[in-house]
Design a protein around this motif. Structure first.
Motif, PDB file in Angstrom:
ATOM      1  N   PHE A 187       2.000   9.099   1.642  1.00  0.00           N
ATOM      2  CA  PHE A 187       1.020   8.358   0.864  1.00  0.00           C
ATOM      3  C   PHE A 187      -0.159   9.248   0.474  1.00  0.00           C
ATOM      4  CE2 PHE A 187       2.845   4.173   1.702  1.00  0.00           C
ATOM      5  CZ  PHE A 187       2.470   3.494   0.550  1.00  0.00           C
ATOM      6  N   VAL A 188      -0.580  10.116   1.362  1.00  0.00           N
ATOM      7  CA  VAL A 188      -1.694  11.008   1.065  1.00  0.00           C
ATOM      8  C   VAL A 188      -1.224  12.212   0.253  1.00  0.00           C
ATOM      9  CG1 VAL A 188      -3.500  12.436   2.057  1.00  0.00           C
ATOM     10  CG2 VAL A 188      -2.916  10.269   3.132  1.00  0.00           C
ATOM     11  N   ARG A 189      -0.124  12.804   0.653  1.00  0.00           N
ATOM     12  CA  ARG A 189       0.385  14.019   0.004  1.00  0.00           C
ATOM     13  C   ARG A 189       0.726  13.787  -1.471  1.00  0.00           C
ATOM     14  NH1 ARG A 189       4.436  14.740   3.255  1.00  0.00           N
ATOM     15  NH2 ARG A 189       5.958  13.718   1.909  1.00  0.00           N
ATOM     16  N   ASP A 190       1.274  12.612  -1.795  1.00  0.00           N
ATOM     17  CA  ASP A 190       1.741  12.346  -3.157  1.00  0.00           C
ATOM     18  C   ASP A 190       0.703  11.666  -4.037  1.00  0.00           C
ATOM     19  OD1 ASP A 190       4.077  13.427  -2.255  1.00  0.00           O
ATOM     20  OD2 ASP A 190       5.207  11.550  -2.204  1.00  0.00           O
ATOM     21  N   TYR A 191      -0.498  11.477  -3.530  1.00  0.00           N
ATOM     22  CA  TYR A 191      -1.553  10.838  -4.326  1.00  0.00           C
ATOM     23  C   TYR A 191      -2.078  11.854  -5.339  1.00  0.00           C
ATOM     24  CZ  TYR A 191      -6.039   8.432  -5.224  1.00  0.00           C
ATOM     25  OH  TYR A 191      -7.128   7.829  -5.803  1.00  0.00           O
ATOM     26  N   ARG A 192      -1.655  11.698  -6.590  1.00  0.00           N
ATOM     27  CA  ARG A 192      -2.053  12.645  -7.634  1.00  0.00           C
ATOM     28  C   ARG A 192      -2.773  11.960  -8.792  1.00  0.00           C
ATOM     29  NH1 ARG A 192      -1.011  15.501  -4.119  1.00  0.00           N
ATOM     30  NH2 ARG A 192       0.341  17.337  -4.017  1.00  0.00           N
ATOM     31  N   THR A 198      -6.402   1.643  -6.663  1.00  0.00           N
ATOM     32  CA  THR A 198      -4.972   1.404  -6.857  1.00  0.00           C
ATOM     33  C   THR A 198      -4.156   2.009  -5.729  1.00  0.00           C
ATOM     34  OG1 THR A 198      -4.821   3.381  -8.269  1.00  0.00           O
ATOM     35  CG2 THR A 198      -5.209   1.265  -9.359  1.00  0.00           C
ATOM     36  N   TRP A 199      -4.617   3.151  -5.211  1.00  0.00           N
ATOM     37  CA  TRP A 199      -3.895   3.800  -4.110  1.00  0.00           C
ATOM     38  C   TRP A 199      -3.900   2.930  -2.853  1.00  0.00           C
ATOM     39  CZ3 TRP A 199      -5.967   5.579   0.587  1.00  0.00           C
ATOM     40  CH2 TRP A 199      -5.110   6.352   1.360  1.00  0.00           C
ATOM     41  N   ILE A 200      -5.062   2.399  -2.478  1.00  0.00           N
ATOM     42  CA  ILE A 200      -5.138   1.608  -1.256  1.00  0.00           C
ATOM     43  C   ILE A 200      -4.422   0.274  -1.436  1.00  0.00           C
ATOM     44  CG2 ILE A 200      -7.286   0.352  -1.632  1.00  0.00           C
ATOM     45  CD1 ILE A 200      -6.118   2.114   1.621  1.00  0.00           C
ATOM     46  N   LYS A 201      -4.364  -0.254  -2.660  1.00  0.00           N
ATOM     47  CA  LYS A 201      -3.603  -1.481  -2.904  1.00  0.00           C
ATOM     48  C   LYS A 201      -2.118  -1.237  -2.647  1.00  0.00           C
ATOM     49  CE  LYS A 201      -4.346  -4.210  -6.340  1.00  0.00           C
ATOM     50  NZ  LYS A 201      -4.578  -4.706  -7.728  1.00  0.00           N
ATOM     51  N   ALA A 202      -1.605  -0.083  -3.091  1.00  0.00           N
ATOM     52  CA  ALA A 202      -0.202   0.253  -2.842  1.00  0.00           C
ATOM     53  C   ALA A 202       0.051   0.453  -1.351  1.00  0.00           C
ATOM     54  CB  ALA A 202       0.178   1.510  -3.621  1.00  0.00           C
ATOM     55  N   PHE A 203      -0.887   1.093  -0.669  1.00  0.00           N
ATOM     56  CA  PHE A 203      -0.725   1.299   0.763  1.00  0.00           C
ATOM     57  C   PHE A 203      -0.751  -0.027   1.505  1.00  0.00           C
ATOM     58  CE2 PHE A 203      -2.467   2.043   5.031  1.00  0.00           C
ATOM     59  CZ  PHE A 203      -1.526   2.942   5.514  1.00  0.00           C
TER      60      PHE A 203
END
Length: 217
Positions: A187-192, A198-203
């Protein structure tokens, strides 16, 4: 007294000094308390670091992930950030990138009066190693009796658990056993792209759909 400096090859701004008395470490803590200089002290060896932006971004993402895991799994916690934990008797001190009281959260009646010297140490500490190597600090965490430490190097997440007086790598986090370590790192490595929202919503969606159901089972 003779203080020597160690030459460090690293992307970050980092200095290691040897032969530093405990009293000097305490003085430097006071001097740099508001200046963004982080320190680790291990029986005369003093490490000074000033984090780069990429380091702070990863630190922020892992803090958000851990808080979201705790929220969704109904796990009580206190987030203590980069609080300084030290022991004059052990001649050791460290400031994690992020840390949390979790199993010990119930032992702190009022977080406003939390005293690192008297209250429980963090149950979980996080070290971000994208610009330096934190493995030399594991001995400090072990001496301070921190049960669990996470180390992320920009690619891989390693979970260390305290066994006796030393750490061993673990296949999962004792605090969040149903959360796959590899998936957390991904989740962290692929966050581009996108934003933190939006990232935390997906997590959060992944936690609810995959992690929380297994925990309930």
């Amino acid at each position: 007294m003779s203080v020597t400096a160690e030459r460090i090859s690293t992307e970050g701004r980092r200095l290691v000094l040897h032969g530093v008395p405990w009293a000097h470490y305490e003085t430097l803590l006071d001097m740099f308390a508001e200046r963004g200089v982080r320190m680790a002290f291990d029986r005369g060896t003093l490490e000074l670091m000033t984090p780069l932006p990429i380091h702070e971004r990863y630190k922020s993402l892992f803090t958000r992930m851990i808080e979201t895991l705790a929220d969704e799994l109904d796990v009580d916690y206190f987030s203590l950030g980069s609080t300084t934990f030290s022991s004059r008797a052990l001649e050791r001190g460290v400031e994690p990138d992020a840390c949390f009281l979790i199993a010990s959260a119930g032992r702190v009646a009022d977080w406003r009066s939390y005293d690192p010297a008297a209250d429980p140490p963090p149950d979980l500490a996080v070290e971000i190693d994208v610009t330096s190597d934190s493995r030399r600090r594991l001995g400090i965490y072990a001496a301070l009796k921190v049960p669990e430490a996470w180390r992320f190097d920009g690619t891989e997440l390693v979970v260390w658990t305290l066994q006796g007086e030393q750490y061993v790598s673990a296949p999962h986090s004792p605090t969040f056993p149903t959360a796959a370590i590899g998936r957390l790192a991904q989740f962290v490595r692929d966050y581009r792209s996108g934003t933190d929202r939006t990232w935390i919503k997906a997590f959060r969606r992944w936690v609810r759909e995959d992690v929380a159901p297994r925990g309930e089972g």
